[in-house]
Design a protein around this motif. Sequence first.
Motif, PDB file in Angstrom:
ATOM      1  N   GLU A 159       2.973  35.684  12.769  1.00 31.77           N
ATOM      2  CA  GLU A 159       2.082  36.831  12.619  1.00 31.77           C
ATOM      3  C   GLU A 159       2.904  38.083  12.348  1.00 31.77           C
ATOM      4  OE1 GLU A 159       0.146  36.514  16.420  1.00 31.77           O
ATOM      5  OE2 GLU A 159       1.580  37.858  17.366  1.00 31.77           O
ATOM      6  N   ILE A 160       2.228  39.093  11.777  1.00 35.46           N
ATOM      7  CA  ILE A 160       2.913  40.332  11.436  1.00 35.46           C
ATOM      8  C   ILE A 160       2.175  41.501  12.098  1.00 35.46           C
ATOM      9  CG2 ILE A 160       3.644  41.876   9.582  1.00 35.46           C
ATOM     10  CD1 ILE A 160       3.577  39.389   7.736  1.00 35.46           C
ATOM     11  N   PRO A 161       2.810  42.177  13.037  1.00 36.53           N
ATOM     12  CA  PRO A 161       2.177  43.374  13.597  1.00 36.53           C
ATOM     13  C   PRO A 161       2.239  44.516  12.579  1.00 36.53           C
ATOM     14  CG  PRO A 161       4.342  43.036  14.582  1.00 36.53           C
ATOM     15  CD  PRO A 161       4.093  41.880  13.653  1.00 36.53           C
ATOM     16  N   ALA A 162       1.183  45.303  12.524  1.00 39.74           N
ATOM     17  CA  ALA A 162       1.121  46.382  11.543  1.00 39.74           C
ATOM     18  C   ALA A 162       0.177  47.473  12.043  1.00 39.74           C
ATOM     19  CB  ALA A 162       0.630  45.839  10.198  1.00 39.74           C
ATOM     20  N   THR A 163       0.129  48.573  11.303  1.00 39.81           N
ATOM     21  CA  THR A 163      -0.798  49.663  11.587  1.00 39.81           C
ATOM     22  C   THR A 163      -1.651  49.906  10.357  1.00 39.81           C
ATOM     23  OG1 THR A 163       0.782  50.698  13.102  1.00 39.81           O
ATOM     24  CG2 THR A 163      -1.015  52.083  12.299  1.00 39.81           C
TER      25      THR A 163
ATOM     26  N   ALA B 262     -10.499  40.028   9.392  1.00 41.27           N
ATOM     27  CA  ALA B 262     -11.096  41.272   8.923  1.00 41.27           C
ATOM     28  C   ALA B 262     -10.786  42.348   9.952  1.00 41.27           C
ATOM     29  CB  ALA B 262     -12.601  41.108   8.763  1.00 41.27           C
ATOM     30  N   TYR B 263     -10.439  43.524   9.475  1.00 41.62           N
ATOM     31  CA  TYR B 263     -10.086  44.641  10.344  1.00 41.62           C
ATOM     32  C   TYR B 263     -10.948  45.838   9.957  1.00 41.62           C
ATOM     33  CZ  TYR B 263      -6.046  41.573  10.585  1.00 41.62           C
ATOM     34  OH  TYR B 263      -5.242  40.485  10.716  1.00 41.62           O
ATOM     35  N   GLU B 264     -11.436  46.541  10.951  1.00 46.49           N
ATOM     36  CA  GLU B 264     -12.321  47.672  10.681  1.00 46.49           C
ATOM     37  C   GLU B 264     -11.804  48.918  11.390  1.00 46.49           C
ATOM     38  OE1 GLU B 264     -16.957  47.792  10.484  1.00 46.49           O
ATOM     39  OE2 GLU B 264     -16.357  48.148  12.566  1.00 46.49           O
ATOM     40  N   VAL B 265     -11.938  50.044  10.729  1.00 46.18           N
ATOM     41  CA  VAL B 265     -11.602  51.329  11.328  1.00 46.18           C
ATOM     42  C   VAL B 265     -12.681  52.326  10.896  1.00 46.18           C
ATOM     43  CG1 VAL B 265      -9.993  51.922   9.459  1.00 46.18           C
ATOM     44  CG2 VAL B 265      -9.810  53.081  11.631  1.00 46.18           C
ATOM     45  N   ILE B 266     -13.133  53.133  11.845  1.00 50.21           N
ATOM     46  CA  ILE B 266     -14.208  54.099  11.591  1.00 50.21           C
ATOM     47  C   ILE B 266     -13.781  55.466  12.109  1.00 50.21           C
ATOM     48  CG2 ILE B 266     -16.589  54.753  12.162  1.00 50.21           C
ATOM     49  CD1 ILE B 266     -17.186  51.734  12.436  1.00 50.21           C
ATOM     50  N   ILE B 267     -14.035  56.476  11.298  1.00 50.08           N
ATOM     51  CA  ILE B 267     -13.828  57.861  11.730  1.00 50.08           C
ATOM     52  C   ILE B 267     -15.217  58.485  11.872  1.00 50.08           C
ATOM     53  CG2 ILE B 267     -12.829  60.110  11.200  1.00 50.08           C
ATOM     54  CD1 ILE B 267     -10.752  58.678   9.468  1.00 50.08           C
ATOM     55  N   GLU B 268     -15.523  58.957  13.058  1.00 51.75           N
ATOM     56  CA  GLU B 268     -16.845  59.530  13.354  1.00 51.75           C
ATOM     57  C   GLU B 268     -16.882  61.021  13.021  1.00 51.75           C
ATOM     58  OE1 GLU B 268     -19.491  57.905  14.324  1.00 51.75           O
ATOM     59  OE2 GLU B 268     -18.674  56.018  15.061  1.00 51.75           O
TER      60      GLU B 268
ATOM     61  N   LYS C 113      -7.177  58.023  11.069  1.00 51.39           N
ATOM     62  CA  LYS C 113      -7.259  57.196  12.279  1.00 51.39           C
ATOM     63  C   LYS C 113      -6.425  55.940  12.095  1.00 51.39           C
ATOM     64  CE  LYS C 113     -10.383  55.124  15.595  1.00 51.39           C
ATOM     65  NZ  LYS C 113     -11.789  54.900  15.943  1.00 51.39           N
ATOM     66  N   PRO C 114      -5.372  55.780  12.900  1.00 48.45           N
ATOM     67  CA  PRO C 114      -4.571  54.550  12.856  1.00 48.45           C
ATOM     68  C   PRO C 114      -5.103  53.524  13.862  1.00 48.45           C
ATOM     69  CG  PRO C 114      -3.439  56.219  14.141  1.00 48.45           C
ATOM     70  CD  PRO C 114      -4.737  56.832  13.669  1.00 48.45           C
ATOM     71  N   VAL C 115      -5.005  52.250  13.508  1.00 49.52           N
ATOM     72  CA  VAL C 115      -5.410  51.157  14.379  1.00 49.52           C
ATOM     73  C   VAL C 115      -4.319  50.089  14.309  1.00 49.52           C
ATOM     74  CG1 VAL C 115      -7.130  49.342  14.756  1.00 49.52           C
ATOM     75  CG2 VAL C 115      -7.863  51.589  13.961  1.00 49.52           C
ATOM     76  N   SER C 116      -3.858  49.621  15.461  1.00 50.11           N
ATOM     77  CA  SER C 116      -2.874  48.527  15.491  1.00 50.11           C
ATOM     78  C   SER C 116      -3.581  47.217  15.174  1.00 50.11           C
ATOM     79  CB  SER C 116      -2.221  48.436  16.865  1.00 50.11           C
ATOM     80  OG  SER C 116      -1.441  49.578  17.100  1.00 50.11           O
ATOM     81  N   ILE C 117      -2.985  46.440  14.272  1.00 49.40           N
ATOM     82  CA  ILE C 117      -3.539  45.142  13.905  1.00 49.40           C
ATOM     83  C   ILE C 117      -2.431  44.097  13.924  1.00 49.40           C
ATOM     84  CG2 ILE C 117      -5.377  46.160  12.490  1.00 49.40           C
ATOM     85  CD1 ILE C 117      -3.754  45.336   9.990  1.00 49.40           C
TER      86      ILE C 117
ATOM     87  N   ILE D 227       0.885  49.461   7.249  1.00 49.25           N
ATOM     88  CA  ILE D 227       2.340  49.593   7.391  1.00 49.25           C
ATOM     89  C   ILE D 227       2.819  48.536   8.383  1.00 49.25           C
ATOM     90  CG2 ILE D 227       4.258  51.130   7.962  1.00 49.25           C
ATOM     91  CD1 ILE D 227       2.565  52.045   5.525  1.00 49.25           C
ATOM     92  N   ALA D 228       3.641  47.619   7.899  1.00 49.90           N
ATOM     93  CA  ALA D 228       4.124  46.508   8.716  1.00 49.90           C
ATOM     94  C   ALA D 228       5.256  46.956   9.629  1.00 49.90           C
ATOM     95  CB  ALA D 228       4.600  45.373   7.819  1.00 49.90           C
ATOM     96  N   ASP D 229       5.225  46.464  10.864  1.00 47.09           N
ATOM     97  CA  ASP D 229       6.338  46.686  11.790  1.00 47.09           C
ATOM     98  C   ASP D 229       7.453  45.700  11.453  1.00 47.09           C
ATOM     99  OD1 ASP D 229       4.647  48.458  13.078  1.00 47.09           O
ATOM    100  OD2 ASP D 229       4.186  47.101  14.731  1.00 47.09           O
ATOM    101  N   PRO D 230       8.712  46.104  11.618  1.00 45.92           N
ATOM    102  CA  PRO D 230       9.794  45.135  11.407  1.00 45.92           C
ATOM    103  C   PRO D 230       9.775  44.079  12.514  1.00 45.92           C
ATOM    104  CG  PRO D 230      10.668  47.242  12.146  1.00 45.92           C
ATOM    105  CD  PRO D 230       9.202  47.427  11.963  1.00 45.92           C
ATOM    106  N   ILE D 231      10.154  42.870  12.160  1.00 44.84           N
ATOM    107  CA  ILE D 231      10.246  41.763  13.116  1.00 44.84           C
ATOM    108  C   ILE D 231      11.709  41.346  13.161  1.00 44.84           C
ATOM    109  CG2 ILE D 231       9.507  39.412  13.635  1.00 44.84           C
ATOM    110  CD1 ILE D 231       7.029  40.020  11.836  1.00 44.84           C
ATOM    111  N   VAL D 232      12.296  41.289  14.346  1.00 44.85           N
ATOM    112  CA  VAL D 232      13.700  40.915  14.486  1.00 44.85           C
ATOM    113  C   VAL D 232      13.787  39.549  15.165  1.00 44.85           C
ATOM    114  CG1 VAL D 232      15.947  41.536  15.453  1.00 44.85           C
ATOM    115  CG2 VAL D 232      14.399  43.338  14.648  1.00 44.85           C
TER     116      VAL D 232
END
Length: 189
Positions: A85-89, A115-121, A103-107, A135-140
Amino acid sequence: MTQSDSKQEISRRRVLVGTAWATPAIIVAVGVPQAAASTTIDGDAIIVSSSAAGVGWGSSPNSVGLEISAYYAWLSEWQAAGITEIPATLTLTVSDGVNTYSKPVSIVVHQSGDAYEVIIEDIPPGDYELSYSVIADPIVVDGVTYQANDVFGGPIAMHVPDPDSSSTTPLVIIVPNTGGPGTGSLTRT
């Protein structure tokens, strides 16, 4: 001595010329210790297969929402390292050129896709451009850094209506791999 002599005299000039040619070889031969070297393996591992954005997706009629479907495309070196898996924002950004709402959401992106959803109210009424980034986080793993590609979408023009008026709100479907958005409409009731 003459040129016909088989024995040549060593002059200071010949020593300097010889040293000048030898010096780069000495510098090249001196390397960085293996432990200090770092390795990064880049890969096009995150694939956004579809995305859709619209107005009125949240709890208020003047909210802006985004949904993307993304998956992790297996790469042989990554699979050999045990990366599943790849952690990302995922960040949704809406801007009218003066005000920007973000609005950032960690995925976590999986091979099976999610499916990923983000809402700005409560976006004020007006015309906006919507864009997103993953934006993918680096994986070491064992001292090796695996860096997945970043994904960007937009800008897409959107209109946030006055919540007190009845209007038709545009729905935009972004399909990044075809290069063009499709459009439809949602009617607020």
